[in-house]
Each structure stands twice: as structure tokens, then as C-alpha cells.
Design a protein around this motif. Structure first.
Motif, short mmCIF file in Angstrom:
data_model
loop_
_atom_site.label_atom_id
_atom_site.label_comp_id
_atom_site.label_asym_id
_atom_site.label_seq_id
_atom_site.Cartn_x
_atom_site.Cartn_y
_atom_site.Cartn_z
N ILE A 93 0.75 -1.20 -0.01
CA ILE A 93 0.11 -0.13 -0.09
C ILE A 93 0.74 1.14 0.20
N VAL A 94 1.92 1.27 0.79
CA VAL A 94 2.91 2.31 0.85
C VAL A 94 3.32 2.75 -0.42
N ASP A 95 3.71 1.52 -1.20
CA ASP A 95 4.65 1.77 -2.34
C ASP A 95 3.99 2.07 -3.77
N GLY A 96 2.40 2.21 -3.43
CA GLY A 96 1.70 2.43 -4.60
C GLY A 96 0.38 1.92 -4.55
N GLY A 97 0.13 0.77 -3.53
CA GLY A 97 -1.31 0.27 -3.76
C GLY A 97 -2.44 1.09 -2.98
N TRP A 98 -1.83 2.33 -2.26
CA TRP A 98 -2.93 3.03 -1.92
C TRP A 98 -3.67 3.88 -3.09
N PHE A 99 -3.01 3.95 -4.21
CA PHE A 99 -3.67 4.74 -5.31
C PHE A 99 -5.07 4.01 -5.68
N PRO A 100 -5.06 2.93 -6.11
CA PRO A 100 -6.29 2.36 -6.49
C PRO A 100 -7.43 2.33 -5.77
N LEU A 101 -6.93 2.01 -4.21
CA LEU A 101 -7.88 1.88 -2.96
C LEU A 101 -8.25 3.44 -2.88
N LEU A 102 -7.62 4.33 -3.11
CA LEU A 102 -8.20 5.71 -2.91
C LEU A 102 -9.17 6.00 -4.07
N LEU A 103 -8.63 5.73 -5.19
CA LEU A 103 -9.47 5.85 -6.51
C LEU A 103 -10.92 5.13 -6.33
N GLY A 104 -10.72 3.96 -5.88
CA GLY A 104 -11.93 3.05 -5.63
C GLY A 104 -12.91 3.65 -4.61
N ALA A 105 -12.19 4.05 -3.67
CA ALA A 105 -12.74 4.51 -2.39
C ALA A 105 -13.78 5.87 -2.83
N ILE A 106 -13.12 6.76 -3.57
CA ILE A 106 -14.05 7.95 -3.98
C ILE A 106 -15.08 7.92 -4.86
N ALA A 107 -14.60 6.77 -5.86
CA ALA A 107 -15.92 6.38 -6.77
C ALA A 107 -16.88 5.70 -5.81
N PHE A 108 -16.35 4.64 -5.10
CA PHE A 108 -17.61 4.24 -4.26
C PHE A 108 -18.37 5.33 -3.47
N PHE A 109 -17.69 6.37 -2.76
CA PHE A 109 -18.66 7.33 -2.06
C PHE A 109 -19.49 8.08 -3.02
N LEU A 110 -18.89 8.38 -4.35
CA LEU A 110 -19.71 9.20 -5.03
C LEU A 110 -20.89 8.38 -5.65
N LEU A 111 -20.73 6.84 -5.90
CA LEU A 111 -21.89 6.05 -6.41
C LEU A 111 -22.75 6.05 -5.38
N MET A 112 -22.28 5.73 -4.15
CA MET A 112 -23.46 5.41 -3.07
C MET A 112 -24.02 6.79 -2.71
#
Length: 637
Positions: free
Chosen positions: A433-452
Motif C-alpha cells: 500500500i505504501v509503495d503505490g497500492g494506496w492509489f487504486p484503493l483511494l480511487l476506488g473509495a472515492i468512486a464508491f462514495f460518489l456512487l453510493m
């Protein structure tokens, strides 16, 4: 593009002959397998990354190649090909289709239904992370072959990658029907090249074939327990694109995808990975770039060109998939209406969504400029892939138990085994996550919040409209008993709820004090199936004096179109429509956030902004612009 086959072809693939099977299989090669087919460019290199701390040795090579072999066999061949692809929603696959299928087993509004819905939506949101990372890592890894072919030009890798990706996104609005016909043949050549390179290199060290024995993978994991767990996060890169086999099932059918995988893709990938491993046994220095350093010098430049073409095709498939999934999410009520353009007159599935295209372009270019190397992107890629894989396993388990009625022990055995494998890959990637795995999680979390937020806001808006609405049938009965002046023509009132009087009608009666000779209350519904047969699409109810309630149903893979509705109403019910004599009345609602119990005020403001910036209903339902009458109203939530 992903939607290269029409839905009619898709629903008729069950009985095609061998000639048609081979044609469709070739098309599937170019669309379905681009992502997983380009994994050899970077997967093994990342497995032997110096950051993992694995001492290079023949045993390590055998162990990792064995892990790759069994990962592909268990996850792709067994999980997806044998089990998950059986969970089709009227022939369609993908996480949203699987979610819709699983939701049929839960009571609407229940806790289980909400959990299943949230799992499916989050899986879909993680696909957006995949849609950003796939073009970036694929094209970047292909262009990095310049480092090997012409080291002096290595500083041009990032600029060339950005140019290729920019051109790819710029041509989306023109459609890819023409170049799409080349996708299959190009990918066939690519897989043939992978296989030949693998065979040639395996001849240098035939002992690499011993990696088929799972003993080597088990021994490696026992000897290097911690490092092996970390390496799992890189092994998963050979599985990127596995979800596409399931998601594209509706476009090509099960048989062509299984045929292509078992007889072309899997053998080619296996031969190439084993070839890379054999080359490492003979030439350990090839670890710098195991793929390109297995290519003869004379073929290096052509291979860079072919690899770049293959990665562009893989990127195109993911971009098309993002358009397709966004369209599905819009129809299922999770995304605001957006402007959708059809890029082909023949294939209705080929679509282009401008706002999604430009957002992806900005994000993809930003990712390339930020990460600069495919190695740096590998960590981010794994998190996106494993999250979706894990969610698919859980939803498939629900389908097996509640729809297929499998015995609980059998479901626990099958899903439990797959869940353990998926969770191992997922947890290994969490270390990155620290090495870049945070990016898709952040992107997915933002999209999830907007969709919900959009989904919850729509439910709240529907509830407010229903609570404040006037019952339709008693109102019409009273209206016809003492009718206002009736004028020539047909009025179609678009409504989301046929139980209450449309606000547009109330405004029309209040201001114009007229009623048309023919009146239709039209509700267009989206069912949780991909396609609806024309025989089941319409239902008509007469309220008297040429006043009707007309319901039209579309699947989440279809484009709602009032022209289709009118044509079917004419054919099935004898109701003639003259567009020049028909007016469509729509309410242009303005959502006003308030302190009435609902969502938090700041979320209501966000929903109101999304609502006001959504595409016009007239555009979304393909209503002729010069026949639309919009009447505004305010609704407090």
C-alpha cells in the motif's frame, strides 16, 4: 472494442458451428485476453525484484515459475473458466451482473441486500483503478524495450508512452470499428510469438519443466516463508485480466472464451513463462528484463513494436470496458446520467462517454508521469486486481448456495479454497500500500462514495416525490369527469412513478389549462437483466378517454429509447404516433438540501450538485429536442 459482437449474436452463440466458433474465438483473442496476454512483459521481472530479498538460485527460479503455473491453473482455469463463468445473468458476466444475480436472493432493502449491493459496487469501483493502471503499466512496459534495444534512447520511454496513450484516448470518439477488426489477428500473432519464444528458450534448459510439479512452489514457500508471501503480491500480476474473461462473457459467449483460453492463450502464456525461467537458469543476468532479454537481438525492435501494439489493444479493451460498465451503472441507478455517444451504426454496444474518457486520460497520464517505470506501478496494479477477485469469489458463493442450491459443504469446499487463494494474494498486496497500492484503493473509495451518495440521494428523492405526490388514477378520474379544454395531439408525460401525478402535468394544467386528445404517462424502468425481449418490454393500461399508463422496460445493457417504445406501442397495441404531433413533458427538478431527516447536509449538497450536472433526460432517452417541454420544480430532501 469490447462490444465488438452485437447482443443478438451473443444470445445466439450457443449453437454455432466450428467455423463460426473459430471466427468468434479470434475476435475474443483481441478483446478479452489483451490484459492477461501482456502480463509476461512485467510479471516475472517484478517477482524477482531486489526489494523482495530473494537470493537468486535455480531453486528460486523453479519455485517462482511453479507458483506462476499453479496460480494461473487454480485462479483462471479452475475458478473462472470452470466455476464463475457458469454464474451468468441471462448470458452476461462481470461483477455488476453477478451482483444483480445475487441480489435476487435477498429481500429488497434488507441488511443482506445492502451488503451484497455494496460489495458489487465496490468491486465495480475497483475496476476504474484497473482501467487507469492497465494502460499505464502495459504500454510503459512495452516501450521499456527501448532500454534493451537502444539504451541511448531510454530517456524517451516516458514521453513516447504519454504520446501513445494520448493518441489512444483522442481517437475514442471516432470509434474503433475499423482498427478493431485487426485486434484478433494482431493478438494471435502476439500469442504465437510468446509461444515460439518460450519453446526456443526452453530448449536451452529443459529442466525448467520440473516446475510443473507443485513441490517446487511448496518447497520455495517453506524455505523462504516471508519472502514467498511478499512475492505472492507480484505473482498475482500473471492474473491481471482474468476478470475480463467473465466480464466479456456476454459479448462472445462461454465457448469461444473457454476455447481461446485452453487452446491458445494458456499454452502460450505457460510456454513463455517457462521460457523466461529457462533463460534465467542459463543467463541469470537476464533478470534485468526477463522478457526482452529472451528475444534474439535481430528480432528485438520488431518485438518492441508488436508488444506496443498488443498493449495498446489491451488498453483499448479496458477503456471500452470502463465505458460499458459506466453505462450499466447509470442504468442500475448508481451513476448520474451522462452523455453517451454510439460510435457504430451496426453494433449498439460500441459507445463513447466523453467525461469518462477525459477523466481516464488525465489520470493515466498523471500515473505515468508520477510512477515513471512499470516496476513502480506493479504494486498499485496488484491491489486493484485482487480486490475485485475477492469480491467475485464472495458473490459467486452466494449464487452457488442460494440460486444453484448446492450443498453447503460443497459450497464451503469450493469457495473456501478459492477464498484462501484470493485472500493470500490480497493480503500480500496490502503490504504494498505504501509503495503505490494506496492509489487504486483511494480511487476506488472515492468512486464508491460518489456512487453510493448518488444511489442514496435518488432513493431519498423518490421517497419525497412519492410522499408528496397526488394519487394518479383518482386524479385522472376526477379530471375526466370535468375535463379542461382538450387540444389536438399527443402528450407524453415522462414519470418515474406511475402511482402519482407527474409534476409536469400539474404545471401544464395550472399554467396552460388544457389537456391533449391523447395522454400517456410513460415510465421507463431498468430491470436487473442485461436484455429484455420485445414481447415483454411494454405494458399498457387504459384509464379512459384516450388516457393511458405505458410502462417500458429495458435491460442494463440496453439504451433506453422512446423511439423504440413508440414503435413497439404501434406494432403491439395499434397506437400510432406522429412525432410532429407529439409533445414530451418532463419535469426539470431542482434539488434543495434541507434539514429534513435524510443524508448529512454536506452529502445532500453533493447530491444536488451531481443531480444538476447530470445529462438531460431528453438526451438520455433520445427524445427529439424540438418535441420536449420542460417544466421546473423544486424538491427538498
Amino acid at each position: 472494442m469490447k462490444e465488438i459482437m452485437s447482443s443478438t449474436q451473443t444470445r445466439n452463440v450457443a449453437g454455432f458451428g466450428s467455423a463460426k466458433l473459430h471466427i468468434i474465438t479470434l475476435a475474443a483473442l483481441g478483446i478479452v485476453f489483451g490484459d492477461i496476454g501482456t502480463s509476461p512483459l512485467y510479471a516475472l521481472k517484478e517477482c524477482f525484484s531486489t526489494e523482495h530479498g530473494i537470493p537468486f538460485s535455480p531453486d528460486a527460479v523453479l519455485g517462482i515459475i511453479s507458483m506462476l503455473f499453479w496460480a494461473i491453473t487454480i485462479v483462471v482455469s479452475l475458478k473462472y473458466i470452470l466455476f464463475v463463468m457458469r454464474a451468468d445473468n441471462n448470458g452476461e458476466g462481470g461483477v455488476l451482473s453477478l451482483m444483480a444475480l445475487a441480489l435476487r436472493t435477498a429481500t429488497s432493502g434488507s441488511r443482506n441486500a445492502k451488503i451484497l449491493m455494496m460489495l458489487g459496487v465496490f468491486g465495480a469501483c475497483m475496476f476504474y483503478g484497473d482501467a487507469v493502471i492497465t494502460p499505464a503499466i502495459s504500454v510503459l512496459s512495452a516501450v521499456e524495450g527501448i532500454d534493451i534495444a537502444t539504451p541511448a534512447l531510454s530517456h524517451y520511454v516516458v514521453p513516447i508512452t504519454v504520446v501513445i496513450l494520448t493518441v489512444l484516448f483522442l481517437i475514442q470518439r471516432h470509434g474503433t470499428t475499423l482498427v478493431g477488426k485487426l485486434f484478433g489477428p494482431v493478438m494471435f500473432v502476439w500469442f504465437l510469438a510468446l509461444a515460439l519464444l518460450g519453446v526456443v528458450n526452453m530448449m536451452k534448459a529443459p529442466q525448467i519443466l520440473a516446475a510443473v510439479n507443485p513441490y517446487h512452489a511448496i518447497a520455495f514457500m517453506q524455505q523462504h516463508a516471508l519472502q514467498a508471501f511478499v512475492v505472492l503480491g507480484s505473482v498475482v500480476l500473471v492474473l491481471t485480466g482474468a476478470e475480463a474473461l467473465y466480464a466479456d462473457m456476454g459479448h462472445f459467449g462461454i465457448r469461444p472464451i473457454r476455447f481461446a483460453w485452453l487452446y491458445t492463450v494458456m499454452p502460450s502464456l505457460m510456454l513463455n513463462y517457462f521460457g523466461q525461467g529457462a533463460n534465467l537458469l542459463v543467463n541469470p543476468s537476464a533478470i534485468q528484463n526477463p522478457f526482452y532479454l529472451m528475444v534474439p537481438d535481430v528480432l528485438l525492435v520488431p518485438m518492441v513494436v508488436l508488444a506496443t501494439a498488443a498493449t495498446v489493444i489491451a488498453s483499448q479493451a479496458v477503456i471500452s470496458g470502463a465505458f460499458s460498465m459506466t453505462s450499466e451503472a447509470i442504468l442500475l441507478g448508481f451513476v448520474p446520467r451522462m452523455r453517451i455517444l454510439h460510435t457504430s451504426e451496426d453494433e449498439r454496444g460500441q459507445i463513447y462517454i466523453p467525461i469518462i474518457n477525459w477523466m481516464l486520460l488525465v489520470l493515466v497520464v498523471a500515473v505515468v508521469l508520477a510512477f515513471k517505470k512499470s516496476d513502480n506501478l506493479a504494486a498499485a496494479y496488484g491491489v486493484a486486481v485482487t480486490t475485485t477477485m475477492l469480491i467475485t469469489t464472495v458473490l459467486a458463493g452466494v449464487v452457488m448456495r442460494r440460486i444453484w442450491k448446492w450443498h453447503p459443504l460443497l459450497v464451503a469446499l469450493v469457495i473456501g479454497g478459492f477464498f484462501i487463494v484470493d485472500f493470500a494474494f490480497f493480503s500480500a498486496n496490502l503490504l504494498k500500500i505504501v509503495d503505490g497500492g494506496w492509489f487504486p484503493l483511494l480511487l476506488g473509495a472515492i468512486a464508491f462514495f460518489l456512487l453510493m451518495t448518488w444511489y442514496a440521494g435518488r432513493m431519498l428523492l423518490r421517497e419525497r416525490t412519492k410522499d408528496e405526490g397526488i394519487p394518479l388514477e383518482p386524479f385522472v378520474e376526477g379530471l375526466l369527469a370535468h375535463p379542461p379544454h382538450r387540444v389536438e395531439g399527443t402528450a407524453v408525460f415522462m414519470t418515474g412513478n406511475v402511482e402519482t401525478v407527474p409534476v409536469a402535468m400539474l404545471h401544464n394544467l395550472k399554467h396552460n389549462r388544457i389537456l391533449h386528445k391523447r395522454v400517456f404517462f410513460l415510465k421507463i424502468s431498468i430491470w436487473d437483466v442485461p436484455f429484455v425481449e420485445d414481447s415483454k418490454r411494454l405494458s399498457l393500461k387504459k384509464l379512459g378517454s384516450d388516457v393511458y399508463i405505458l410502462r417500458a422496460a429495458f435491460g442494463f445493457k440496453e439504451a433506453p429509447d422512446v423511439n423504440t417504445v413508440m414503435a413497439l406501442a404501434t406494432a403491439q397495441h395499434g397506437l400510432e404516433f406522429d412525432l410532429m404531433d407529439t409533445s414530451f413533458f418532463l419535469a426539470r427538478d431542482t434539488v434543495v438540501p434541507s434539514k429534513i431527516p435524510g443524508m448529512h447536509l454536506w452529502r445532500e449538497k453533493l447530491f444536488a450538485w451531481m443531480y444538476q450536472n447530470a445529462a438531460k433526460p431528453s438526451d438520455f432517452f433520445h427524445i427529439p429536442v424540438n418535441r420536449v417541454v420542460e417544466l421546473g420544480t423544486k424538491i427538498e430532501i
